[in-house]
Design a protein around this motif. Structure first.
Motif, PDB file in Angstrom:
ATOM      1  N   VAL A 211       0.786  -1.425  -0.109  1.00  0.00           N
ATOM      2  CA  VAL A 211      -0.095  -0.042   0.079  1.00  0.00           C
ATOM      3  C   VAL A 211       0.876   1.108  -0.058  1.00  0.00           C
ATOM      4  CG1 VAL A 211      -1.696   1.180   1.261  1.00  0.00           C
ATOM      5  CG2 VAL A 211      -1.866  -1.314   1.268  1.00  0.00           C
ATOM      6  N   GLY A 212       1.782   1.307   1.081  1.00  0.00           N
ATOM      7  CA  GLY A 212       2.794   2.456   1.055  1.00  0.00           C
ATOM      8  C   GLY A 212       3.399   2.600  -0.425  1.00  0.00           C
ATOM      9  N   ALA A 213       3.945   1.607  -0.941  1.00  0.00           N
ATOM     10  CA  ALA A 213       4.944   1.645  -2.086  1.00  0.00           C
ATOM     11  C   ALA A 213       3.836   2.295  -3.036  1.00  0.00           C
ATOM     12  CB  ALA A 213       5.240   0.245  -2.722  1.00  0.00           C
ATOM     13  N   GLU A 214       2.468   1.775  -3.426  1.00  0.00           N
ATOM     14  CA  GLU A 214       1.765   2.337  -4.256  1.00  0.00           C
ATOM     15  C   GLU A 214       1.445   3.850  -4.315  1.00  0.00           C
ATOM     16  OE1 GLU A 214      -0.314   2.465  -7.828  1.00  0.00           O
ATOM     17  OE2 GLU A 214       0.808   0.825  -7.044  1.00  0.00           O
ATOM     18  N   LEU A 215       1.120   4.111  -2.981  1.00  0.00           N
ATOM     19  CA  LEU A 215       1.069   5.718  -2.892  1.00  0.00           C
ATOM     20  C   LEU A 215       2.173   6.459  -3.064  1.00  0.00           C
ATOM     21  CD1 LEU A 215      -0.830   5.576   0.791  1.00  0.00           C
ATOM     22  CD2 LEU A 215      -1.777   6.015  -1.443  1.00  0.00           C
ATOM     23  N   SER A 216       3.304   5.990  -2.979  1.00  0.00           N
ATOM     24  CA  SER A 216       4.446   6.708  -3.296  1.00  0.00           C
ATOM     25  C   SER A 216       4.980   6.695  -4.775  1.00  0.00           C
ATOM     26  CB  SER A 216       5.768   5.951  -2.426  1.00  0.00           C
ATOM     27  OG  SER A 216       5.741   5.937  -1.169  1.00  0.00           O
ATOM     28  N   GLU A 217       4.609   5.570  -5.528  1.00  0.00           N
ATOM     29  CA  GLU A 217       4.880   5.568  -6.894  1.00  0.00           C
ATOM     30  C   GLU A 217       3.788   6.046  -7.676  1.00  0.00           C
ATOM     31  OE1 GLU A 217       5.606   1.301  -7.660  1.00  0.00           O
ATOM     32  OE2 GLU A 217       7.128   1.227  -6.127  1.00  0.00           O
ATOM     33  N   SER A 218       2.541   6.049  -7.217  1.00  0.00           N
ATOM     34  CA  SER A 218       1.367   6.513  -7.950  1.00  0.00           C
ATOM     35  C   SER A 218       1.652   7.932  -8.590  1.00  0.00           C
ATOM     36  CB  SER A 218       0.157   6.446  -7.426  1.00  0.00           C
ATOM     37  OG  SER A 218      -0.911   7.019  -8.271  1.00  0.00           O
ATOM     38  N   LEU A 219       1.260   7.790 -10.177  1.00  0.00           N
ATOM     39  CA  LEU A 219       1.401   9.235 -10.988  1.00  0.00           C
ATOM     40  C   LEU A 219       0.400  10.315 -10.467  1.00  0.00           C
ATOM     41  CD1 LEU A 219       2.678   7.986 -14.361  1.00  0.00           C
ATOM     42  CD2 LEU A 219       4.006   8.766 -12.343  1.00  0.00           C
ATOM     43  N   ASP A 220      -0.867   9.657  -9.812  1.00  0.00           N
ATOM     44  CA  ASP A 220      -2.124  10.352  -9.492  1.00  0.00           C
ATOM     45  C   ASP A 220      -2.057  10.660  -8.167  1.00  0.00           C
ATOM     46  OD1 ASP A 220      -3.315  10.037 -11.914  1.00  0.00           O
ATOM     47  OD2 ASP A 220      -4.141   7.952 -11.708  1.00  0.00           O
ATOM     48  N   VAL A 221      -1.055  10.555  -7.530  1.00  0.00           N
ATOM     49  CA  VAL A 221      -0.779  11.221  -6.069  1.00  0.00           C
ATOM     50  C   VAL A 221       0.064  12.473  -6.260  1.00  0.00           C
ATOM     51  CG1 VAL A 221       0.387  10.869  -3.619  1.00  0.00           C
ATOM     52  CG2 VAL A 221      -1.205   9.001  -4.730  1.00  0.00           C
ATOM     53  N   ASP A 222      -0.352  13.654  -5.696  1.00  0.00           N
ATOM     54  CA  ASP A 222       0.257  14.822  -5.574  1.00  0.00           C
ATOM     55  C   ASP A 222       1.572  14.945  -4.813  1.00  0.00           C
ATOM     56  OD1 ASP A 222      -1.205  15.672  -8.085  1.00  0.00           O
ATOM     57  OD2 ASP A 222      -2.746  15.559  -6.634  1.00  0.00           O
ATOM     58  N   LEU A 223       1.226  14.431  -3.515  1.00  0.00           N
ATOM     59  CA  LEU A 223       1.918  14.682  -2.489  1.00  0.00           C
ATOM     60  C   LEU A 223       1.980  13.336  -1.552  1.00  0.00           C
ATOM     61  CD1 LEU A 223       2.360  17.463   0.098  1.00  0.00           C
ATOM     62  CD2 LEU A 223       1.580  15.327   1.074  1.00  0.00           C
ATOM     63  N   ILE A 224       3.088  13.272  -1.009  1.00  0.00           N
ATOM     64  CA  ILE A 224       3.320  12.131   0.169  1.00  0.00           C
ATOM     65  C   ILE A 224       3.961  12.308   1.352  1.00  0.00           C
ATOM     66  CG2 ILE A 224       5.739  11.320  -1.083  1.00  0.00           C
ATOM     67  CD1 ILE A 224       2.816   8.714   0.105  1.00  0.00           C
ATOM     68  N   SER A 225       3.005  12.148   2.322  1.00  0.00           N
ATOM     69  CA  SER A 225       3.611  12.437   3.680  1.00  0.00           C
ATOM     70  C   SER A 225       3.936  11.214   4.370  1.00  0.00           C
ATOM     71  CB  SER A 225       2.561  13.182   4.419  1.00  0.00           C
ATOM     72  OG  SER A 225       2.962  13.528   5.726  1.00  0.00           O
ATOM     73  N   PHE A 226       5.040  11.046   5.083  1.00  0.00           N
ATOM     74  CA  PHE A 226       5.241   9.817   5.718  1.00  0.00           C
ATOM     75  C   PHE A 226       6.033  10.299   7.114  1.00  0.00           C
ATOM     76  CE2 PHE A 226       9.269   7.093   6.804  1.00  0.00           C
ATOM     77  CZ  PHE A 226       8.347   5.797   6.770  1.00  0.00           C
ATOM     78  N   THR A 227       5.779   9.376   8.067  1.00  0.00           N
ATOM     79  CA  THR A 227       6.687   9.540   9.383  1.00  0.00           C
ATOM     80  C   THR A 227       7.206   8.210   9.880  1.00  0.00           C
ATOM     81  OG1 THR A 227       5.163  11.261  10.092  1.00  0.00           O
ATOM     82  CG2 THR A 227       6.541  10.132  11.608  1.00  0.00           C
ATOM     83  N   GLY A 228       8.292   8.012  10.009  1.00  0.00           N
ATOM     84  CA  GLY A 228       8.924   6.771  10.182  1.00  0.00           C
ATOM     85  C   GLY A 228      10.412   6.909  10.101  1.00  0.00           C
ATOM     86  N   GLY A 229      11.102   5.694   9.700  1.00  0.00           N
ATOM     87  CA  GLY A 229      12.410   5.403   9.665  1.00  0.00           C
ATOM     88  C   GLY A 229      13.078   5.848   8.545  1.00  0.00           C
ATOM     89  N   ILE A 230      14.553   6.415   8.547  1.00  0.00           N
ATOM     90  CA  ILE A 230      15.171   6.887   7.518  1.00  0.00           C
ATOM     91  C   ILE A 230      15.421   5.845   6.339  1.00  0.00           C
ATOM     92  CG2 ILE A 230      17.629   7.341   6.792  1.00  0.00           C
ATOM     93  CD1 ILE A 230      18.195   8.821   9.253  1.00  0.00           C
TER      94      ILE A 230
END
Length: 491
Positions: A211-230
């Motif tokens: 799920v996270g990979a799809e959100l990060s890669e998708s061309l239809d997502v304009d912004l990705i916000s993530f809190t976690g590890g380096i």
């Protein structure tokens, strides 16, 4: 046992694959819920719903005051269901229920703050050098936002993302941690009750690798916000390059807490403990690296030892408990490994460093509060984020020395120091390269102040006005009311 689904395009749905995940109570190792386990296909559906709602739905063009009203309505519902949310948060994470109640109060305040800010950030008129013209800067919602929240503060960190995005007019696809999704699911239910249009709020459950990979890669997502590890943050940066999407990343920290010899000794000790042992040290801003000046080093370590040895470890719903368990068996093993590494590196273990002896705690993922003294700057337990109830203490002599050592980290999230010297306060505050610097305090944050880090602690800021601005694009609109011919070409 609770059964929970995902929320996509205004509907509660099972995963396309039919798969589910069991959610475990870290305090006893028992299952408390079964939730849908989404995949890339589920994420794609949620992204499509959010895209449709942003491009063709009413939400981006809804008056900002109305958006703000709905966000504030969600705050009211969170306050109404505070006790249920706190119970779910403690079941998910193992933290004490009293700490979870504090979190719920903060979360309601965050939604209310951004709801109130929604109609205050429309833009500005700027001076134009061209006669008879106007020049205006407007802020518009950035679009579809993928939001990935961590397991340590599941709903608090989700609220830092959801509230400003919704206030700005964006649509969202939220992915909570696959091991702590219960409060995010509940708040999604409250968002539905509040009346957000379908497709505006979507919650997809499942692993980051899908799920996270799809959100990060998708061309239809304009912004990705993530809190976690380096490490995960770096993967997201690479994945997001496909459409050069905007990113807001908070990637943790190794946060120094500096104690000068002229500090208020008792306060500094008390806040050193508060800076680490809430939620068993599983805090990105934990002041787990303590640096103490020579003159008070031995006395400070002795007092830390005395008070740490008295911390009550137990189940989060026991009112006597001061510190609960770690999040999982896997994370417990990671913390144990760091303690072993610290001993091999030569740090002096004064207390803790083991699981509790109490048979009543055998089923949970508990670890005793741990204190290492005589640590050195280049030790792994000093430089790396242990993310557990482990304090390291280093000795220093001069102000110049300790600033240099505190800054010698790849992280730059937060730092604190204790002194009564007003000139030193000015010097050290400026010299420390961290996004937040606390003076004679530690681990305090509030909604109005931005939060984020220098260096590899991340990109962008959450909270405050800057937190809202992350979810907007700035457009310059120039209008000439008396345009004159230029006659440059082919006159």
């Amino acid at each position: 046992m609770m059964q929970k689904k995902m929320y996509i395009d205004g509907q509660w749905v099972d995963a396309e694959s039919g798969r589910t995940t069991e959610i475990i109570d870290p305090g006893n190792g028992r299952g408390v819920a079964v939730v849908a386990e989404g995949s890339r296909d589920d994420a794609k559906k949620a992204i499509a719903a959010a895209r449709e709602a942003f491009d063709y739905g009413p939400w981006p063009n809804t008056p900002a005051s109305e958006r703000g009203r709905l966000v504030c309505r969600l705050a009211d519902l969170i306050e109404r269901d505070r006790e249920e949310l706190a119970r779910l948060e403690s079941l998910d994470t193992g933290k004490t229920v009293e700490e979870s109640r504090w979190d719920m109060d903060d979360i309601a305040g965050i939604f209310r703050y951004f709801g109130g800010l929604a109609d205050k950030e429309g833009g500005e008129v700027i001076s134009s050098p061209i006669p008879d013209s106007t020049s205006e800067l407007v802020r518009e919602p950035i679009g579809v936002c993928g939001q990935i929240s961590p397991w340590n503060y599941p709903l608090l960190q989700a609220s830092w993302k959801m509230a400003p995005a919704l206030a700005a007019g964006c649509t969202i696809v939220m992915k909570p941690s696959e091991i702590t999704p219960l409060t995010t699911i509940k708040v999604t239910e409250l968002a539905e009750e509040a009346g957000f249009p379908k497709g505006v709020v979507n919650t997809v459950l499942g692993p980051g690798s899908a799920v996270g990979a799809e959100l990060s890669e998708s061309l239809d997502v304009d912004l990705i916000s993530f809190t976690g590890g380096i490490d995960t943050g770096k993967k997201i940066i690479q994945a997001a390059s496909g459409n050069v999407k905007k990113m807001a990343l908070e990637l943790g920290g190794k946060n120094p807490n500096i104690i000068f010899a002229d500090a208020d000794f008792d306060l500094a000790v008390d806040y050193a403990l508060n800076g680490v042992f809430f939620h068993a040290g599983q805090i990105c801003s934990a002041g787990a690296r303590i640096l103490v000046q020579d003159d008070i080093y031995d006395a400070f370590v002795e007092e830390l030892h005395r008070r740490i040895s008295r911390i009550v470890v137990g189940y989060g719903f026991d009112e006597k408990t001061e510190m609960g368990p770690l999040i999982s068996a896997e994370h417990l093993a990671k913390v144990e490994d760091y303690v072993r590494i610290g001993q091999e590196e030569g740090a002096r273990l004064l207390c803790g460093g083991k699981r509790p002896d109490d048979p009543a705690l055998e089923g949970g993922f508990f670890y005793m509060p741990t204190l290492f003294a005589d640590c050195e700057n280049d030790m792994r337990i000093v430089q790396e984020e242990v993310f557990g109830p482990v304090i390291t203490v280093e000795r220093f002599s001069t102000e110049e020395e300790v600033v240099q050592r505190a800054n010698s980290t790849v992280y730059g999230l937060s730092a604190g120091f204790w002194t009564r010297d007003p000139d030193r306060i000015k010097r050290v505050s400026r010299a420390l390269r961290f996004g937040t610097v606390w003076v004679n305090d530690f681990n305090v944050y509030f909604t109005q102040a931005p939060w984020g880090g220098y260096k590899q602690s991340g990109l962008g800021r959450e909270l405050g006005r800057m937190g809202l601005e992350e979810y907007t694009e700035v457009k310059h609109i120039f209008q000439n009311s008396n345009t004159q011919p230029v006659n440059w070409f082919g006159k």
